[in-house]
Design a protein around this motif. Structure first.
Motif, PDB file in Angstrom:
ATOM      1  N   UNK A  88       0.747  -1.073   0.093  1.00  0.00           N
ATOM      2  CA  UNK A  88       0.122  -0.041  -0.069  1.00  0.00           C
ATOM      3  C   UNK A  88       1.045   1.104   0.107  1.00  0.00           C
ATOM      4  N   UNK A  89       1.882   1.247   0.682  1.00  0.00           N
ATOM      5  CA  UNK A  89       3.016   2.395   0.679  1.00  0.00           C
ATOM      6  C   UNK A  89       3.836   2.326  -0.489  1.00  0.00           C
ATOM      7  N   UNK A  90       3.957   1.174  -0.950  1.00  0.00           N
ATOM      8  CA  UNK A  90       4.801   1.461  -2.452  1.00  0.00           C
ATOM      9  C   UNK A  90       4.066   1.652  -3.425  1.00  0.00           C
ATOM     10  N   UNK A  91       2.899   1.504  -3.546  1.00  0.00           N
ATOM     11  CA  UNK A  91       1.764   1.829  -4.644  1.00  0.00           C
ATOM     12  C   UNK A  91       1.692   3.267  -5.023  1.00  0.00           C
ATOM     13  N   UNK A  92       1.997   3.900  -3.819  1.00  0.00           N
ATOM     14  CA  UNK A  92       2.229   5.525  -4.127  1.00  0.00           C
ATOM     15  C   UNK A  92       3.396   5.774  -5.097  1.00  0.00           C
ATOM     16  N   UNK A  98       7.850  -3.796  -6.077  1.00  0.00           N
ATOM     17  CA  UNK A  98       7.094  -4.598  -5.239  1.00  0.00           C
ATOM     18  C   UNK A  98       8.070  -6.141  -4.970  1.00  0.00           C
ATOM     19  N   UNK A  99       8.366  -6.480  -5.991  1.00  0.00           N
ATOM     20  CA  UNK A  99       9.280  -7.726  -5.806  1.00  0.00           C
ATOM     21  C   UNK A  99      10.692  -7.511  -5.183  1.00  0.00           C
ATOM     22  N   UNK A 100      11.342  -6.226  -5.342  1.00  0.00           N
ATOM     23  CA  UNK A 100      12.715  -6.136  -4.692  1.00  0.00           C
ATOM     24  C   UNK A 100      12.277  -5.796  -3.309  1.00  0.00           C
ATOM     25  N   UNK A 101      11.180  -5.163  -2.999  1.00  0.00           N
ATOM     26  CA  UNK A 101      10.740  -4.998  -1.649  1.00  0.00           C
ATOM     27  C   UNK A 101      10.403  -6.391  -0.938  1.00  0.00           C
ATOM     28  N   UNK A 138       9.114   0.767   7.485  1.00  0.00           N
ATOM     29  CA  UNK A 138      10.288   1.368   7.162  1.00  0.00           C
ATOM     30  C   UNK A 138      10.571   1.204   5.727  1.00  0.00           C
ATOM     31  N   UNK A 139      10.690  -0.061   5.215  1.00  0.00           N
ATOM     32  CA  UNK A 139      11.161  -0.253   3.781  1.00  0.00           C
ATOM     33  C   UNK A 139      10.383   0.366   2.994  1.00  0.00           C
ATOM     34  N   UNK A 140       8.981   0.318   3.163  1.00  0.00           N
ATOM     35  CA  UNK A 140       8.077   0.846   2.229  1.00  0.00           C
ATOM     36  C   UNK A 140       8.220   2.590   2.002  1.00  0.00           C
ATOM     37  N   UNK A 141       8.518   3.171   3.225  1.00  0.00           N
ATOM     38  CA  UNK A 141       8.823   4.464   3.282  1.00  0.00           C
ATOM     39  C   UNK A 141      10.251   4.860   2.469  1.00  0.00           C
ATOM     40  N   UNK A 142      11.310   3.904   2.725  1.00  0.00           N
ATOM     41  CA  UNK A 142      12.584   4.178   2.011  1.00  0.00           C
ATOM     42  C   UNK A 142      12.372   3.647   0.460  1.00  0.00           C
ATOM     43  N   UNK A 143      11.595   2.708   0.237  1.00  0.00           N
ATOM     44  CA  UNK A 143      11.501   2.560  -1.223  1.00  0.00           C
ATOM     45  C   UNK A 143      10.420   3.658  -2.145  1.00  0.00           C
ATOM     46  N   UNK A 144       9.730   4.201  -1.217  1.00  0.00           N
ATOM     47  CA  UNK A 144       9.168   5.467  -1.838  1.00  0.00           C
ATOM     48  C   UNK A 144       9.824   6.419  -1.921  1.00  0.00           C
ATOM     49  N   UNK A 145      10.801   6.753  -0.890  1.00  0.00           N
ATOM     50  CA  UNK A 145      11.682   7.947  -1.263  1.00  0.00           C
ATOM     51  C   UNK A 145      12.718   7.841  -2.325  1.00  0.00           C
ATOM     52  N   UNK A 146      13.164   6.425  -2.480  1.00  0.00           N
ATOM     53  CA  UNK A 146      13.982   5.957  -3.715  1.00  0.00           C
ATOM     54  C   UNK A 146      13.352   6.388  -5.019  1.00  0.00           C
ATOM     55  N   UNK A 147      12.010   5.913  -5.278  1.00  0.00           N
ATOM     56  CA  UNK A 147      11.274   5.917  -6.282  1.00  0.00           C
ATOM     57  C   UNK A 147      10.891   7.689  -6.461  1.00  0.00           C
TER      58      UNK A 147
END
Length: 155
Positions: A88-92, A98-101, A138-147
């Motif tokens: 749900x976080x990464x969707x943003x 999603x797979x690396x996450x 934590x990972x979702x927020x980090x991945x969102x930041x990277x994206x």
């Protein structure tokens, strides 16, 4: 004695019974559901994650009361709830992450670094469920930041 439906939910329809692939199988079994969720409103995944989380608290607590084992390794509903919340976080940010996450999330789930080990001390099913929720957020927020950084660089 624990009712069958509790074991079915806790093991995410049996995925938790297939060692050594328990958590990974449960998480990757959710991917088709997430693919269908792309077309749904944005609030659906967080609501689904909360519903799975609360169900997980209940079933993990029931299993602990019946067996005396706080975090039976066959219980994988915690990984599923956390992964859906992370999705749900990464969707943003974009589904392609999603797979690396999932891979990094499952790796951290195996290691149980701080603060995961700390929140695992919460009572009963709350600890079972929270120790996976922390790295997912934590990972979702980090991945969102990277994206977000990648998108800024390409525009």
């Amino acid at each position: 004695m624990v009712p069958d439906w509790i074991w079915l939910a806790a093991t995410w329809f049996g995925a938790g019974l297939l060692a050594p692939f328990r958590a990974g199988l449960a998480v990757f079994a959710v991917l088709p559901m997430l693919a269908l969720a792309i077309a749904l409103p944005r609030y659906v995944l967080p609501v689904l994650a909360v519903a799975i989380f609360l169900a997980g608290v209940h079933v993990a607590t029931e299993i602990e009361l019946a067996t005396g084992d706080k975090d039976d390794r066959r219980i994988v509903i915690d990984e599923v709830a956390a992964f859906v919340l992370g999705a749900a976080i990464i969707r943003q940010a974009g589904w392609k992450m999603l797979v690396p996450f999932a891979v990094i999330f499952l790796f951290l789930d195996r290691l149980k670094p701080w603060p995961m080990a700390y929140v695992e001390q919460l009572p009963s099913g709350w600890g079972v469920m929270a120790d996976d929720l922390v790295p997912a957020v934590i990972l979702g927020v980090l991945f969102m930041g990277v994206q977000t950084l990648i998108k800024r660089r390409t525009t």
